[in-house]
Design a protein around this motif. Structure first.
Motif, PDB file in Angstrom:
ATOM      1  N   SER A   1       5.013   0.608 -43.813  1.00  0.00           N
ATOM      2  CA  SER A   1       6.209   1.444 -43.728  1.00  0.00           C
ATOM      3  C   SER A   1       7.411   0.651 -43.215  1.00  0.00           C
ATOM      4  CB  SER A   1       5.950   2.639 -42.786  1.00  0.00           C
ATOM      5  OG  SER A   1       7.135   3.376 -42.596  1.00  0.00           O
ATOM      6  N   ASP A   2       8.603   0.980 -43.759  1.00  0.00           N
ATOM      7  CA  ASP A   2       9.853   0.407 -43.246  1.00  0.00           C
ATOM      8  C   ASP A   2      10.317   1.122 -41.984  1.00  0.00           C
ATOM      9  OD1 ASP A   2      10.088  -1.474 -45.277  1.00  0.00           O
ATOM     10  OD2 ASP A   2      11.186  -0.097 -46.585  1.00  0.00           O
ATOM     11  N   ASP A   3       9.716   2.291 -41.709  1.00  0.00           N
ATOM     12  CA  ASP A   3      10.072   3.044 -40.510  1.00  0.00           C
ATOM     13  C   ASP A   3       9.101   2.710 -39.379  1.00  0.00           C
ATOM     14  OD1 ASP A   3      12.149   4.422 -41.768  1.00  0.00           O
ATOM     15  OD2 ASP A   3      10.756   5.926 -42.558  1.00  0.00           O
ATOM     16  N   VAL A   4       9.607   2.881 -38.168  1.00  0.00           N
ATOM     17  CA  VAL A   4       8.757   2.680 -36.989  1.00  0.00           C
ATOM     18  C   VAL A   4       7.760   3.832 -36.910  1.00  0.00           C
ATOM     19  CG1 VAL A   4       8.714   2.570 -34.477  1.00  0.00           C
ATOM     20  CG2 VAL A   4      10.587   1.474 -35.747  1.00  0.00           C
ATOM     21  N   ILE A   5       6.471   3.515 -36.859  1.00  0.00           N
ATOM     22  CA  ILE A   5       5.425   4.528 -36.701  1.00  0.00           C
ATOM     23  C   ILE A   5       4.559   4.115 -35.522  1.00  0.00           C
ATOM     24  CG2 ILE A   5       3.459   5.702 -37.755  1.00  0.00           C
ATOM     25  CD1 ILE A   5       4.693   5.195 -40.466  1.00  0.00           C
ATOM     26  N   LEU A   6       4.462   4.996 -34.541  1.00  0.00           N
ATOM     27  CA  LEU A   6       3.633   4.705 -33.376  1.00  0.00           C
ATOM     28  C   LEU A   6       2.968   5.999 -32.914  1.00  0.00           C
ATOM     29  CD1 LEU A   6       5.284   5.829 -30.621  1.00  0.00           C
ATOM     30  CD2 LEU A   6       6.771   3.933 -31.248  1.00  0.00           C
ATOM     31  N   SER A   7       2.009   5.836 -32.051  1.00  0.00           N
ATOM     32  CA  SER A   7       1.356   7.013 -31.475  1.00  0.00           C
ATOM     33  C   SER A   7       1.251   6.821 -29.966  1.00  0.00           C
ATOM     34  CB  SER A   7      -0.050   7.208 -32.070  1.00  0.00           C
ATOM     35  OG  SER A   7      -0.861   6.072 -31.843  1.00  0.00           O
ATOM     36  N   LYS A   8       1.100   7.951 -29.261  1.00  0.00           N
ATOM     37  CA  LYS A   8       1.019   7.917 -27.808  1.00  0.00           C
ATOM     38  C   LYS A   8       0.099   9.032 -27.343  1.00  0.00           C
ATOM     39  CE  LYS A   8       5.174  10.799 -27.458  1.00  0.00           C
ATOM     40  NZ  LYS A   8       6.572  10.870 -27.004  1.00  0.00           N
ATOM     41  N   ASP A   9      -0.421   8.878 -26.114  1.00  0.00           N
ATOM     42  CA  ASP A   9      -1.252   9.949 -25.562  1.00  0.00           C
ATOM     43  C   ASP A   9      -0.360  10.953 -24.819  1.00  0.00           C
ATOM     44  OD1 ASP A   9      -0.620   8.875 -23.068  1.00  0.00           O
ATOM     45  OD2 ASP A   9      -2.522   7.782 -22.888  1.00  0.00           O
ATOM     46  N   LEU A  10      -0.971  11.940 -24.215  1.00  0.00           N
ATOM     47  CA  LEU A  10      -0.199  13.008 -23.579  1.00  0.00           C
ATOM     48  C   LEU A  10       0.433  12.601 -22.254  1.00  0.00           C
ATOM     49  CD1 LEU A  10      -2.460  16.106 -24.351  1.00  0.00           C
ATOM     50  CD2 LEU A  10      -0.353  15.362 -25.497  1.00  0.00           C
ATOM     51  N   THR A  11       0.170  11.364 -21.800  1.00  0.00           N
ATOM     52  CA  THR A  11       0.876  10.860 -20.607  1.00  0.00           C
ATOM     53  C   THR A  11       2.079  10.011 -20.996  1.00  0.00           C
ATOM     54  OG1 THR A  11      -0.407   8.817 -20.438  1.00  0.00           O
ATOM     55  CG2 THR A  11      -1.323  10.793 -19.387  1.00  0.00           C
ATOM     56  N   GLY A  12       2.270   9.806 -22.328  1.00  0.00           N
ATOM     57  CA  GLY A  12       3.385   8.992 -22.790  1.00  0.00           C
ATOM     58  C   GLY A  12       3.046   7.524 -22.929  1.00  0.00           C
ATOM     59  N   ARG A  13       1.743   7.176 -22.840  1.00  0.00           N
ATOM     60  CA  ARG A  13       1.331   5.781 -22.999  1.00  0.00           C
ATOM     61  C   ARG A  13       1.105   5.486 -24.485  1.00  0.00           C
ATOM     62  NH1 ARG A  13      -2.954   5.850 -20.064  1.00  0.00           N
ATOM     63  NH2 ARG A  13      -4.467   5.763 -21.758  1.00  0.00           N
ATOM     64  N   ILE A  14       1.682   4.379 -24.996  1.00  0.00           N
ATOM     65  CA  ILE A  14       1.621   4.029 -26.421  1.00  0.00           C
ATOM     66  C   ILE A  14       0.209   3.558 -26.769  1.00  0.00           C
ATOM     67  CG2 ILE A  14       2.488   2.431 -28.176  1.00  0.00           C
ATOM     68  CD1 ILE A  14       5.168   2.458 -26.663  1.00  0.00           C
ATOM     69  N   THR A  15      -0.322   4.095 -27.903  1.00  0.00           N
ATOM     70  CA  THR A  15      -1.683   3.742 -28.330  1.00  0.00           C
ATOM     71  C   THR A  15      -1.714   2.996 -29.658  1.00  0.00           C
ATOM     72  OG1 THR A  15      -1.886   5.942 -29.336  1.00  0.00           O
ATOM     73  CG2 THR A  15      -2.721   5.678 -27.080  1.00  0.00           C
ATOM     74  N   SER A  16      -0.619   3.026 -30.437  1.00  0.00           N
ATOM     75  CA  SER A  16      -0.541   2.233 -31.674  1.00  0.00           C
ATOM     76  C   SER A  16       0.900   1.863 -31.942  1.00  0.00           C
ATOM     77  CB  SER A  16      -1.139   3.003 -32.859  1.00  0.00           C
ATOM     78  OG  SER A  16      -0.294   4.095 -33.213  1.00  0.00           O
ATOM     79  N   TRP A  17       1.063   0.764 -32.721  1.00  0.00           N
ATOM     80  CA  TRP A  17       2.407   0.157 -32.913  1.00  0.00           C
ATOM     81  C   TRP A  17       2.392  -0.600 -34.232  1.00  0.00           C
ATOM     82  CZ3 TRP A  17       6.719   0.500 -29.849  1.00  0.00           C
ATOM     83  CH2 TRP A  17       7.714  -0.461 -29.971  1.00  0.00           C
ATOM     84  N   ASN A  18       3.241  -0.235 -35.198  1.00  0.00           N
ATOM     85  CA  ASN A  18       3.189  -0.901 -36.499  1.00  0.00           C
ATOM     86  C   ASN A  18       4.190  -2.062 -36.585  1.00  0.00           C
ATOM     87  OD1 ASN A  18       5.606   0.474 -36.778  1.00  0.00           O
ATOM     88  ND2 ASN A  18       5.197   1.119 -38.890  1.00  0.00           N
ATOM     89  N   HIS A  19       4.160  -2.783 -37.737  1.00  0.00           N
ATOM     90  CA  HIS A  19       5.018  -3.960 -37.917  1.00  0.00           C
ATOM     91  C   HIS A  19       6.500  -3.577 -37.898  1.00  0.00           C
ATOM     92  CE1 HIS A  19       1.718  -6.609 -38.413  1.00  0.00           C
ATOM     93  NE2 HIS A  19       1.342  -6.174 -39.614  1.00  0.00           N
ATOM     94  N   ALA A  20       6.841  -2.427 -38.476  1.00  0.00           N
ATOM     95  CA  ALA A  20       8.243  -1.993 -38.492  1.00  0.00           C
ATOM     96  C   ALA A  20       8.763  -1.776 -37.077  1.00  0.00           C
ATOM     97  CB  ALA A  20       8.403  -0.718 -39.314  1.00  0.00           C
ATOM     98  N   ALA A  21       7.888  -1.346 -36.173  1.00  0.00           N
ATOM     99  CA  ALA A  21       8.307  -1.159 -34.782  1.00  0.00           C
ATOM    100  C   ALA A  21       8.716  -2.490 -34.164  1.00  0.00           C
ATOM    101  CB  ALA A  21       7.177  -0.526 -33.974  1.00  0.00           C
ATOM    102  N   THR A  22       7.978  -3.544 -34.497  1.00  0.00           N
ATOM    103  CA  THR A  22       8.332  -4.878 -33.998  1.00  0.00           C
ATOM    104  C   THR A  22       9.656  -5.344 -34.589  1.00  0.00           C
ATOM    105  OG1 THR A  22       6.000  -5.474 -33.712  1.00  0.00           O
ATOM    106  CG2 THR A  22       7.579  -7.283 -33.855  1.00  0.00           C
ATOM    107  N   ARG A  23       9.841  -5.125 -35.907  1.00  0.00           N
ATOM    108  CA  ARG A  23      11.093  -5.551 -36.546  1.00  0.00           C
ATOM    109  C   ARG A  23      12.295  -4.801 -35.973  1.00  0.00           C
ATOM    110  NH1 ARG A  23       8.012  -4.976 -41.276  1.00  0.00           N
ATOM    111  NH2 ARG A  23       9.132  -3.047 -41.769  1.00  0.00           N
ATOM    112  N   THR A  24      12.140  -3.498 -35.728  1.00  0.00           N
ATOM    113  CA  THR A  24      13.275  -2.667 -35.308  1.00  0.00           C
ATOM    114  C   THR A  24      13.555  -2.767 -33.820  1.00  0.00           C
ATOM    115  OG1 THR A  24      12.806  -1.109 -37.094  1.00  0.00           O
ATOM    116  CG2 THR A  24      14.190  -0.323 -35.294  1.00  0.00           C
TER     117      THR A  24
END
Length: 551
Positions: A211-234
């Motif tokens: 994806s060209d868009d940032v896609i990430l996921s987090k748990d219910l405490t706000g801690r990031i659990t996944s991070w894609n390549h677009a997130a690094t670029r952006t």
């Protein structure tokens, strides 16, 4: 001063055309309105507006509209080329007006016709005005002709130039709107595609990583659990830096409470779509983003976190600001037309009264003040007409010393400074003369002095210095006033930006920069609000070799 009925009629056409062009979104209607208005203003037998457009493949091609003649009269002829006659207009080098174009040395020098094609309507009087965008891009040109010689005068040239300026803004606005709508439509289509793709769980991993868009996921405490390549670029952070870290690292401190609200909505199973906010990159840059956030459930249906799609919409925001800025300028032009029309006659009356008072005065000092007042009122009248957009500086550039202009301005403002408790220090160390438009330079100097006076409400020191440099002359206007904050300083030359809370139009420094750069010079500012060293210094460098020549 009473305007002739013919000039009043033409000015009414200019104003109505400007209003019509601002409110018209259809490109073809814009160019036709401009062509018709120009014909009515200059008295031509026929006119044409040749303009450039870009097709969906990015290719440029030229279209045209006609006024005063049927389209059949030109349908058999090819589009004009950038020959000796047409190049000046199509390349945007300036207005071309000829009493008899057939006598122009560039006429008839290009094959295959060596002049007007057989069957072409006869043209002797010729007027051509380039139509430009605010960026300087040449959008096309207005062309008018008449079989008689000597039909077009300077008034016709200036009126058509005004229509061309309005048309340039209207065409640019139409383009910006079209680009914005395309972006919005493209965004909507992309969002629909993303929504459909989210239902195909088998393809989710590939979609996230490509994806060209940032896609990430987090748990219910706000801690990031996944991070894609677009997130690094952006955003600049690597996956290793962010997985396990708090999402608050990406959120400006003043927006941290928003994250609490978002997590609460996710816990209740709510989806958040197209939430526009601001996020921080690794380098500390703030970017405008649009967020879509969905709850993530485990196999039992319990909500365990959230998935987030982040899109950088900074470019779209800048386009929206550009459109608003263009429409502000257009609205200001309409207001200026009304104001200039209403105040012109009273200003003329004041000039006459000052002249009569000067004739009766006997005290040399009184005569000097009355003469200065008459000069300043005349300059106010000039500025008002210039603000209309269809008036240009006609006064010839002259060779003069910048020191003389500064001394004149200081003499005019000294009584006001004395009453405000401001000490004026003059440091004149310049002998060089430069070629300038005197009215424009006096307006620049007056704007800077007035700004300094405003910045010292409790009194202070205003220092005006003029000195020679190896390549020109340097003017410095320095005060120990309240100063300008570091956050506001980069914007002081923007149109409509002002640091004054109750007065100020925000165009003084904007106009000053236009005039200085128009003379080939440079203007810069430095300022501080530090209690120990507050104040503002504006420096202007003007070259000895101006783009103008003394006449």
């Amino acid at each position: 001063m009473t305007l002739s009925s013919d000039l009043q009629r033409k000015l009414a056409i200019v104003v109505q055309t400007g209003l019509s062009l601002v409110n018209t979104r259809d490109l073809e209607k814009i160019v036709q309105s401009a062509t018709d208005a120009g014909l009515a203003l200059c008295g031509a037998q026929f006119g044409a507006f040749f303009y450039n457009i870009i097709n969906e493949e990015g290719e440029h091609y030229r279209l045209y509209t006609l006024s005063g003649v049927d389209r059949e009269n030109f349908s058999a002829f090819p589009m004009p080329r950038s020959t000796g006659i047409f190049a000046q207009t199509f390349e945007g080098r300036g207005i071309m007006r000829s009493a008899d174009i057939t006598k122009d040395p560039r006429y008839g020098r290009n094959a295959p016709f060596h002049g007007m094609p057989p069957g072409h309507l006869p043209v002797h009087s010729y007027l051509a005005v380039p139509v430009k965008a605010q960026s300087g891009e040449v959008l096309g040109g207005l062309f008018y002709g008449h079989e008689k010689t000597g039909v077009f005068d300077r008034d016709a040239e200036e009126l058509v130039a005004t229509v061309a300026a309005h048309a340039g803004i209207a065409i640019e606005n139409a383009r910006l709107r079209e680009e914005l709508m395309k972006k919005i439509e493209e965004q909507k289509k992309t969002e629909v595609r993303q929504k459909d793709a989210s239902n195909r769980l088998g393809e989710l991993a590939a979609i996230v990583e490509s994806s060209d868009d940032v896609i990430l996921s987090k748990d219910l405490t706000g801690r990031i659990t996944s991070w894609n390549h677009a997130a690094t670029r952006t955003l600049g952070y690597s996956e290793e830096e962010m997985v396990g870290a708090s999402i608050l690292r990406l959120i400006p401190e003043e927006l941290h409470d928003d994250e609490k609200i978002i997590l609460e909505k996710i816990r209740h199973g709510e989806r958040i779509e197209h939430f526009e906010t601001v996020r921080l990159t690794k380098g500390g840059e703030r970017i405008d983003v649009s967020l879509s956030i969905s709850p993530v459930r485990d196999a039992s249906g319990e909500i365990i976190g959230a998935s987030k799609i982040l899109r950088d919409i900074s470019t779209r925001k800048r386009m929206e600001i550009s459109i608003l800025q263009a429409e502000k300028i257009a609205a200001t032009g309409r207001m200026a037309a009304t104001i200039a029309h209403e105040i012109n006659n009273p200003l003329e009356a004041v000039v006459n009264l000052l002249y009569l008072a000067g004739k009766k005065a006997t005290d040399p000092e009184q005569i000097a003040y009355l003469t200065s007042a008459e000069s300043e009122v005349t300059r106010v009248s000039h500025i008002a007409r210039q603000t209309l957009g269809y008036y240009r500086e006609n006064a010839s550039a002259i060779s003069t010393s910048l020191a003389t202009l500064v001394a004149d301005a200081a003499r005019i403002y000294r009584p006001r400074c004395d009453s405000a408790g401001i000490r004026v220090e003059l440091c004149i160390d310049s002998s060089k003369e430069i070629v300038v438009r005197r009215g424009e330079m006096m307006q620049v100097i007056s704007n800077l002095i007035a700004n300094s006076i405003y910045a010292m409400p409790s009194g202070g020191v205003l220092r005006l210095a003029v000195g020679d440099t190896p390549v020109g002359v340097l003017l410095t206007v320095e005060d120990n006033g309240t100063g300008i904050s570091a956050e506001m300083l980069p914007r002081v030359f923007e149109a409509f930006f002002t640091t004054r809370k109750t007065i100020g139009t925000g165009i003084g420094l904007f106009v000053a920069r236009q005039f200085v750069e128009g003379h080939g010079g440079k203007i810069c500012v430095r300022s501080s609000i530090d209690p120990a060293s507050h104040g503002t210094t504006i420096s202007i460098t003007l070259p000895l070799q101006s783009i103008y020549s003394a006449e």
